[in-house]
Design a protein around this motif. Structure first.
Motif, PDB file in Angstrom:
ATOM      1  N   LYS A  54       0.830  -1.197   0.000  1.00 19.97           N
ATOM      2  CA  LYS A  54       0.000   0.000   0.000  1.00 19.97           C
ATOM      3  C   LYS A  54       0.873   1.260   0.000  1.00 19.97           C
ATOM      4  O   LYS A  54       0.651   2.184  -0.785  1.00 19.97           O
ATOM      5  CB  LYS A  54      -0.917  -0.019   1.222  1.00 19.97           C
ATOM      6  CG  LYS A  54      -1.941   1.101   1.237  1.00 19.97           C
ATOM      7  CD  LYS A  54      -3.020   0.805   2.248  1.00 19.97           C
ATOM      8  CE  LYS A  54      -2.805   1.512   3.523  1.00 19.97           C
ATOM      9  NZ  LYS A  54      -3.889   1.379   4.491  1.00 19.97           N
ATOM     10  N   LEU A  57       2.540   1.650  -3.424  1.00 22.39           N
ATOM     11  CA  LEU A  57       1.595   2.120  -4.430  1.00 22.39           C
ATOM     12  C   LEU A  57       1.290   3.602  -4.249  1.00 22.39           C
ATOM     13  O   LEU A  57       1.260   4.363  -5.213  1.00 22.39           O
ATOM     14  CB  LEU A  57       0.309   1.290  -4.374  1.00 22.39           C
ATOM     15  CG  LEU A  57      -0.783   1.668  -5.367  1.00 22.39           C
ATOM     16  CD1 LEU A  57      -0.269   1.556  -6.802  1.00 22.39           C
ATOM     17  CD2 LEU A  57      -2.000   0.794  -5.166  1.00 22.39           C
ATOM     18  N   ILE A  58       1.081   4.038  -3.020  1.00 23.97           N
ATOM     19  CA  ILE A  58       0.805   5.456  -2.757  1.00 23.97           C
ATOM     20  C   ILE A  58       1.981   6.312  -3.211  1.00 23.97           C
ATOM     21  O   ILE A  58       1.798   7.349  -3.859  1.00 23.97           O
ATOM     22  CB  ILE A  58       0.488   5.683  -1.262  1.00 23.97           C
ATOM     23  CG1 ILE A  58      -0.875   5.070  -0.925  1.00 23.97           C
ATOM     24  CG2 ILE A  58       0.532   7.165  -0.911  1.00 23.97           C
ATOM     25  CD1 ILE A  58      -1.176   5.007   0.561  1.00 23.97           C
ATOM     26  N   LYS A  59       3.200   5.882  -2.910  1.00 24.73           N
ATOM     27  CA  LYS A  59       4.396   6.621  -3.340  1.00 24.73           C
ATOM     28  C   LYS A  59       4.445   6.714  -4.857  1.00 24.73           C
ATOM     29  O   LYS A  59       4.698   7.780  -5.419  1.00 24.73           O
ATOM     30  CB  LYS A  59       5.644   5.930  -2.803  1.00 24.73           C
ATOM     31  CG  LYS A  59       6.924   6.618  -3.178  1.00 24.73           C
ATOM     32  CD  LYS A  59       8.119   5.884  -2.618  1.00 24.73           C
ATOM     33  CE  LYS A  59       9.409   6.530  -3.081  1.00 24.73           C
ATOM     34  NZ  LYS A  59      10.593   5.794  -2.646  1.00 24.73           N
ATOM     35  N   TYR A  60       4.182   5.612  -5.550  1.00 27.64           N
ATOM     36  CA  TYR A  60       4.192   5.597  -7.006  1.00 27.64           C
ATOM     37  C   TYR A  60       3.126   6.542  -7.564  1.00 27.64           C
ATOM     38  O   TYR A  60       3.393   7.326  -8.480  1.00 27.64           O
ATOM     39  CB  TYR A  60       3.958   4.173  -7.518  1.00 27.64           C
ATOM     40  CG  TYR A  60       3.684   4.116  -8.993  1.00 27.64           C
ATOM     41  CD1 TYR A  60       4.701   4.286  -9.912  1.00 27.64           C
ATOM     42  CD2 TYR A  60       2.389   3.910  -9.463  1.00 27.64           C
ATOM     43  CE1 TYR A  60       4.446   4.249 -11.279  1.00 27.64           C
ATOM     44  CE2 TYR A  60       2.117   3.862 -10.812  1.00 27.64           C
ATOM     45  CZ  TYR A  60       3.152   4.041 -11.728  1.00 27.64           C
ATOM     46  OH  TYR A  60       2.879   4.015 -13.068  1.00 27.64           O
ATOM     47  N   LEU A  61       1.915   6.493  -7.010  1.00 28.96           N
ATOM     48  CA  LEU A  61       0.824   7.338  -7.515  1.00 28.96           C
ATOM     49  C   LEU A  61       1.121   8.821  -7.328  1.00 28.96           C
ATOM     50  O   LEU A  61       0.742   9.648  -8.159  1.00 28.96           O
ATOM     51  CB  LEU A  61      -0.492   6.951  -6.833  1.00 28.96           C
ATOM     52  CG  LEU A  61      -1.054   5.586  -7.220  1.00 28.96           C
ATOM     53  CD1 LEU A  61      -2.249   5.233  -6.353  1.00 28.96           C
ATOM     54  CD2 LEU A  61      -1.407   5.530  -8.686  1.00 28.96           C
ATOM     55  N   LYS A  62       1.821   9.166  -6.262  1.00 29.57           N
ATOM     56  CA  LYS A  62       2.185  10.573  -6.038  1.00 29.57           C
ATOM     57  C   LYS A  62       3.225  11.060  -7.039  1.00 29.57           C
ATOM     58  O   LYS A  62       3.310  12.245  -7.318  1.00 29.57           O
ATOM     59  CB  LYS A  62       2.686  10.758  -4.611  1.00 29.57           C
ATOM     60  CG  LYS A  62       1.587  10.693  -3.576  1.00 29.57           C
ATOM     61  CD  LYS A  62       2.129  10.909  -2.189  1.00 29.57           C
ATOM     62  CE  LYS A  62       1.006  10.875  -1.165  1.00 29.57           C
ATOM     63  NZ  LYS A  62       1.505  11.069   0.198  1.00 29.57           N
ATOM     64  N   GLU A  63       4.026  10.122  -7.564  1.00 28.74           N
ATOM     65  CA  GLU A  63       5.080  10.478  -8.507  1.00 28.74           C
ATOM     66  C   GLU A  63       4.558  10.689  -9.927  1.00 28.74           C
ATOM     67  O   GLU A  63       5.195  11.374 -10.712  1.00 28.74           O
ATOM     68  CB  GLU A  63       6.172   9.398  -8.528  1.00 28.74           C
ATOM     69  CG  GLU A  63       6.976   9.346  -7.266  1.00 28.74           C
ATOM     70  CD  GLU A  63       7.969   8.201  -7.244  1.00 28.74           C
ATOM     71  OE1 GLU A  63       8.024   7.419  -8.226  1.00 28.74           O
ATOM     72  OE2 GLU A  63       8.694   8.078  -6.232  1.00 28.74           O
ATOM     73  N   ILE A  64       3.400  10.083 -10.254  1.00 29.01           N
ATOM     74  CA  ILE A  64       2.926  10.213 -11.641  1.00 29.01           C
ATOM     75  C   ILE A  64       1.985  11.391 -11.814  1.00 29.01           C
ATOM     76  O   ILE A  64       1.552  12.021 -10.945  1.00 29.01           O
ATOM     77  CB  ILE A  64       2.257   8.938 -12.173  1.00 29.01           C
ATOM     78  CG1 ILE A  64       1.053   8.544 -11.313  1.00 29.01           C
ATOM     79  CG2 ILE A  64       3.260   7.824 -12.235  1.00 29.01           C
ATOM     80  CD1 ILE A  64       0.255   7.380 -11.896  1.00 29.01           C
TER      81      ILE A  64
END
Length: 64
Positions: A54, A57-64
């Motif tokens: 989780k 995924l949150i870190k990845y979503l903040k980067e895009i």
């Protein structure tokens, strides 16, 4: 022979007796179904691993 495929678009979840499956498409658009033993999967996916995924995924979503 080892084969690596990615379950890309998950569109179906099915449970039968002590197994469950995820069905969808691979990276080439081909149908792909993966069956799991339910108890083994639940032992493998524990709360610590879910929290880690989780957070990742949150870190990845903040980067895009």
């Amino acid at each position: 022979m080892e084969e690596h495929r990615r379950l890309y678009k998950i569109n179906t979840f099915q449970a039968y007796k002590d197994e469950f499956c995820l069905r969808g498409e691979d990276e080439s658009g081909q149908d792909l179904t993966i069956w799991f033993d339910s108890s083994d999967f639940l032992k493998w996916i524990n709360q610590e691993q879910l929290e880690y995924k989780k957070e990742t995924l949150i870190k990845y979503l903040k980067e895009i």
